[in-house]
Write a protein that holds these residues in place. Structure first.
Motif, PDB file in Angstrom:
ATOM      1  N   ALA A   7      35.521  37.740  41.320  1.00 48.87           N
ATOM      2  CA  ALA A   7      36.688  38.606  41.143  1.00 48.87           C
ATOM      3  C   ALA A   7      36.266  39.792  40.301  1.00 48.87           C
ATOM      4  N   THR A  32      36.215  38.042  46.189  1.00 43.41           N
ATOM      5  CA  THR A  32      37.419  37.464  46.789  1.00 43.41           C
ATOM      6  C   THR A  32      38.700  38.031  46.179  1.00 43.41           C
ATOM      7  N   ILE A  33      38.576  38.668  45.005  1.00 43.21           N
ATOM      8  CA  ILE A  33      39.741  39.269  44.351  1.00 43.21           C
ATOM      9  C   ILE A  33      39.325  40.611  43.759  1.00 43.21           C
ATOM     10  N   GLU A  34      40.162  41.615  43.941  1.00 39.51           N
ATOM     11  CA  GLU A  34      39.964  42.884  43.238  1.00 39.51           C
ATOM     12  C   GLU A  34      41.287  43.292  42.611  1.00 39.51           C
ATOM     13  N   ALA A  35      41.206  43.886  41.429  1.00 41.71           N
ATOM     14  CA  ALA A  35      42.408  44.304  40.723  1.00 41.71           C
ATOM     15  C   ALA A  35      42.093  45.539  39.888  1.00 41.71           C
ATOM     16  N   ARG A  40      47.023  42.269  36.812  1.00 45.17           N
ATOM     17  CA  ARG A  40      46.993  42.029  38.249  1.00 45.17           C
ATOM     18  C   ARG A  40      45.926  41.007  38.625  1.00 45.17           C
ATOM     19  N   LEU A  41      44.846  40.991  37.856  1.00 47.48           N
ATOM     20  CA  LEU A  41      43.835  39.958  38.083  1.00 47.48           C
ATOM     21  C   LEU A  41      44.423  38.583  37.795  1.00 47.48           C
ATOM     22  N   ASP A  43      47.533  37.691  37.857  1.00 47.04           N
ATOM     23  CA  ASP A  43      48.522  37.387  38.894  1.00 47.04           C
ATOM     24  C   ASP A  43      47.832  36.836  40.139  1.00 47.04           C
ATOM     25  N   ALA A  44      46.690  37.429  40.484  1.00 41.36           N
ATOM     26  CA  ALA A  44      45.942  36.971  41.658  1.00 41.36           C
ATOM     27  C   ALA A  44      45.332  35.590  41.423  1.00 41.36           C
ATOM     28  N   LEU A  45      44.848  35.355  40.212  1.00 37.56           N
ATOM     29  CA  LEU A  45      44.257  34.053  39.894  1.00 37.56           C
ATOM     30  C   LEU A  45      45.296  32.941  39.980  1.00 37.56           C
ATOM     31  N   THR A  47      47.521  32.397  42.088  1.00 36.03           N
ATOM     32  CA  THR A  47      47.756  31.913  43.447  1.00 36.03           C
ATOM     33  C   THR A  47      46.458  31.726  44.233  1.00 36.03           C
ATOM     34  N   ALA A  48      45.326  31.942  43.586  1.00 39.06           N
ATOM     35  CA  ALA A  48      44.039  31.843  44.277  1.00 39.06           C
ATOM     36  C   ALA A  48      43.679  30.394  44.567  1.00 39.06           C
TER      37      ALA A  48
END
Length: 224
Positions: A7, A32-35, A40-41, A43-45, A47-48
């Motif tokens: 990420a 797999t994740i960009e923020a 926002r990172l 937030d993505a983690l 639900t990852a």
């Protein structure tokens, strides 16, 4: 070997996209994740599935900077390795971030090969110390004299075998390599590592190396 998931959080779009392109060229590594900021990172983690293995963080981000993001990652995702990418190189600043539980600290002008080396190292060995970091530690020691090896408090905290394990950790050996060297099981090595973390208050393996340097158990010059 399974793919290493990465990420990245950086508010500079050009740098972030460029770094992603570079990382995706590494064999067995993918982003797999960009923020564009720490919040926002996170937030993505949340639900990852699965979680990434490594997070590359910029320090100066809006909403939630790299320092605060690191603290929250350590609290909620302790298994996630954190690599800081920054333009800041002040010795005290670099070592403070390592105290917070960062697994590696890289300047943004490093070569792609070093980024790849750091990613693989933090996954395999939990930390990556480059020359810039070790030089920062050496400079800090010149300002603030470390405790000697045989001070009463260190002897009281660590057993002889724990010191053996700590020494081999500092030499960047994996748990399997340490087990082979000491003729014990990997489970035994993991037990000693857990005890070391509890006794020293270190957040991760990188913290154990910091402990060794600060208490005179290791000269950072030996790792340069």
């Amino acid at each position: 070997m399974s793919t290493i998931r990465v990420a990245i959080a950086d508010d500079q779009s050009l740098f972030r996209k460029g770094m992603m392109a570079i990382i995706n060229e590494f064999e067995g590594v993918e982003t797999t994740i960009e923020a564009d900021n720490g919040q926002r990172l996170l937030d993505a983690l949340a639900t990852a599935a699965p979680l990434p293995d490594v997070a590359l963080l910029d320090l100066s981000m809006p909403d939630l900077n790299g320092v605060e993001t690191t603290k929250l990652i350590r609290r909620h995702y302790p298994q996630l390795k954190v690599i800081i990418l920054s333009v800041y190189g002040e010795d005290r600043f670099v070592t403070h971030l390592m105290d917070l539980g960062v697994n590696a600290y890289l300047f943004k002008n490093v070569e792609p090969l070093e980024v790849e080396r750091a990613i693989r190292a933090v996954v395999e060995k939990e930390f990556y110390f480059n020359e810039a970091f070790l030089t920062a530690m050496k400079n800090r020691m010149l300002v603030k004299k470390p405790r000697r090896l045989l001070t009463e408090n260190v002897v009281a905290i660590l057993t002889a075998r724990e010191k053996d394990v700590l020494d081999l950790i500092c030499k960047q050996m994996t748990a399997t390599e340490i087990a082979e060297r000491l003729c014990v099981s990997v489970r035994t090595v993991d037990g000693h590592r857990t005890n070391l973390l509890e006794k020293t208050g270190a957040r991760n393996t990188a913290g154990l190396v910091l402990f060794a340097i600060k208490h005179g158990l290791l000269d950072p010059a030996d790792l340069l």
